[in-house]
Design an enzyme around this catalytic site. Structure first.
Site, PDB file in Angstrom:
ATOM      1  N   ASP A  97      11.277  62.778  -6.101  1.00  0.00           N
ATOM      2  CA  ASP A  97      10.849  61.381  -6.045  1.00  0.00           C
ATOM      3  C   ASP A  97      10.096  60.964  -7.306  1.00  0.00           C
ATOM      4  O   ASP A  97       9.879  59.778  -7.547  1.00  0.00           O
ATOM      5  CB  ASP A  97       9.981  61.117  -4.817  1.00  0.00           C
ATOM      6  CG  ASP A  97       8.803  62.076  -4.694  1.00  0.00           C
ATOM      7  OD1 ASP A  97       8.100  62.294  -5.693  1.00  0.00           O
ATOM      8  OD2 ASP A  97       8.591  62.606  -3.582  1.00  0.00           O
ATOM      9  N   ASP A 148      19.434  74.611  -8.858  1.00  0.00           N
ATOM     10  CA  ASP A 148      18.688  75.460  -7.937  1.00  0.00           C
ATOM     11  C   ASP A 148      17.466  76.068  -8.627  1.00  0.00           C
ATOM     12  O   ASP A 148      17.569  76.627  -9.731  1.00  0.00           O
ATOM     13  CB  ASP A 148      19.612  76.572  -7.427  1.00  0.00           C
ATOM     14  CG  ASP A 148      18.891  77.519  -6.495  1.00  0.00           C
ATOM     15  OD1 ASP A 148      18.528  77.098  -5.392  1.00  0.00           O
ATOM     16  OD2 ASP A 148      18.674  78.678  -6.893  1.00  0.00           O
ATOM     17  N   ASP A 166       6.999  71.277  -5.210  1.00  0.00           N
ATOM     18  CA  ASP A 166       6.851  70.143  -4.291  1.00  0.00           C
ATOM     19  C   ASP A 166       8.047  70.155  -3.349  1.00  0.00           C
ATOM     20  O   ASP A 166       9.025  69.440  -3.553  1.00  0.00           O
ATOM     21  CB  ASP A 166       6.781  68.841  -5.087  1.00  0.00           C
ATOM     22  CG  ASP A 166       6.688  67.622  -4.188  1.00  0.00           C
ATOM     23  OD1 ASP A 166       6.400  67.785  -2.992  1.00  0.00           O
ATOM     24  OD2 ASP A 166       6.932  66.508  -4.687  1.00  0.00           O
ATOM     25  N   SER A 167       7.971  70.981  -2.327  1.00  0.00           N
ATOM     26  CA  SER A 167       9.112  71.181  -1.443  1.00  0.00           C
ATOM     27  C   SER A 167       8.933  70.427  -0.130  1.00  0.00           C
ATOM     28  O   SER A 167       7.822  70.089   0.272  1.00  0.00           O
ATOM     29  CB  SER A 167       9.288  72.671  -1.134  1.00  0.00           C
ATOM     30  OG  SER A 167       8.228  73.133  -0.326  1.00  0.00           O
ATOM     31  N   TYR A 234       1.783  62.398   7.060  1.00  0.00           N
ATOM     32  CA  TYR A 234       2.224  63.780   7.243  1.00  0.00           C
ATOM     33  C   TYR A 234       1.725  64.273   8.605  1.00  0.00           C
ATOM     34  O   TYR A 234       0.758  63.714   9.149  1.00  0.00           O
ATOM     35  CB  TYR A 234       1.704  64.671   6.114  1.00  0.00           C
ATOM     36  CG  TYR A 234       2.418  64.459   4.792  1.00  0.00           C
ATOM     37  CD1 TYR A 234       3.636  63.783   4.740  1.00  0.00           C
ATOM     38  CD2 TYR A 234       1.881  64.925   3.609  1.00  0.00           C
ATOM     39  CE1 TYR A 234       4.298  63.582   3.535  1.00  0.00           C
ATOM     40  CE2 TYR A 234       2.537  64.727   2.401  1.00  0.00           C
ATOM     41  CZ  TYR A 234       3.740  64.059   2.371  1.00  0.00           C
ATOM     42  OH  TYR A 234       4.390  63.861   1.178  1.00  0.00           O
TER      43      TYR A 234
END
Length: 292
Positions: A97, A148, A166-167, A234
């Site tokens: 993002d 990847d 940032d997963s 979240y």
């Protein structure tokens, strides 16, 4: 034109769907559905909410909203960067993002930052629907690699001062990013004195998972810490950060570099030097479990 629909949106409300937080679900009121698609890796949804601005959702789980994204982006970036005395080269894995990129380039010491994102649709929709976050993509110090993270790390040993992962949550394409093998690959890709910072889930819901990741990380790194911050959209309004350093004796809980007061007032909305230290102060139940 056919009106867009999505299985997570009914009667004007979006509702999360995931097994990662059983018995609860975040809901947001929807003003308009903006984007619905299936990428090669996941379901991608963007909608305009009535109170949180535009919202990015991957596989039924909220990733970012315009109203509160800064709380997460600032912390996952500035905690490791200000714990490093002189970060020059930074790698961001995930973060398609663009929000982490936006924060990283606020540091004058940075010479280059590379983003590795497996799903090219995420940067595409973010640039279109979340432009304030995606602004980081246009910075001249930023390089973007679609691919990847595992493969990229294997080819870049000893290359970075800070690595930020940032997963999304540990299901689907992000599942392998919580394993011991990945943390060791990151260690190999660090320069001496390097720091990693990864998304660390919620201590109210995932304490066992967090404990496992910290235990495995302590086999690999001499310094391992856990911090957290508040992000309303979240799960449980909270998200954690796992920080590791490959140099023994380092104190990641205190910033070794600080923004000046005027910069904090004008360029930051959540992070400051006091919040940095406070983020590592855990409630009793989490402290006992994670420091055991």
């Amino acid at each position: 034109m056919t009106e867009l629909t999505h299985p997570n949106i009914n009667d004007g409300w979006f509702r999360e769907s995931t097994t990662l937080w059983p018995g609860q679900a975040m809901s947001l009121k929807v003003e308009k559905i903006l984007h619905v698609a299936k990428s090669l890796f996941q379901d991608v949804l963007v909608f305009k909410s009535t109170d949180y601005g535009n919202v990015l959702v991957l596989d039924g789980v909220i990733q970012a909203t315009e109203r509160d994204e800064f709380a997460y982006q600032e912390m996952i970036a500035h905690l490791p960067l200000n714990a490093h005395p002189d970060p020059k080269k930074v790698l961001v894995i995930g973060g398609g993002d663009g929000g982490v990129l936006r924060e990283v380039v606020k540091h004058s010491t940075i010479e280059s930052v590379t983003l590795v994102e497996i799903d090219e649709m995420v940067p595409q929709v973010s640039k279109q629907y979340l432009p304030a976050m995606a602004a980081g993509f246009t910075h001249p110090k930023v390089n973007v690699h679609i691919g990847d993270g595992f493969a990229y790390l294997k080819e870049h040993t000893g290359s970075y001062d800070v690595i930020i992962t940032d997963s999304s949550d540990p299901v689907g394409p992000a599942e392998s990013l919580f394993g011991e093998t990945f943390y060791d690959l990151m260690r190999r890709s660090l320069r001496p004195g390097g720091i990693i910072c990864t998304q660390g889930e919620c201590q109210w819901l995932h304490l066992e998972l967090i404990s496992t990741v910290l235990t495995n990380s302590r086999k690999i790194y001499p310094v391992v810490e856990y911090a957290y911050s508040a992000v309303p959209t979240y799960p449980c309004g909270q998200i954690g950060y796992i920080l590791c350093c490959n140099e023994a004796g380092r104190d990641l809980k205190k910033p070794v570099r600080k923004f000046d007061e005027e910069f904090e007032k004008t360029q930051l909305r959540y992070y400051n030097a006091q919040v940095h230290e406070a983020a590592f102060v855990l409630p009793g139940f989490a402290k006992r479990k994670l420091e055991a």
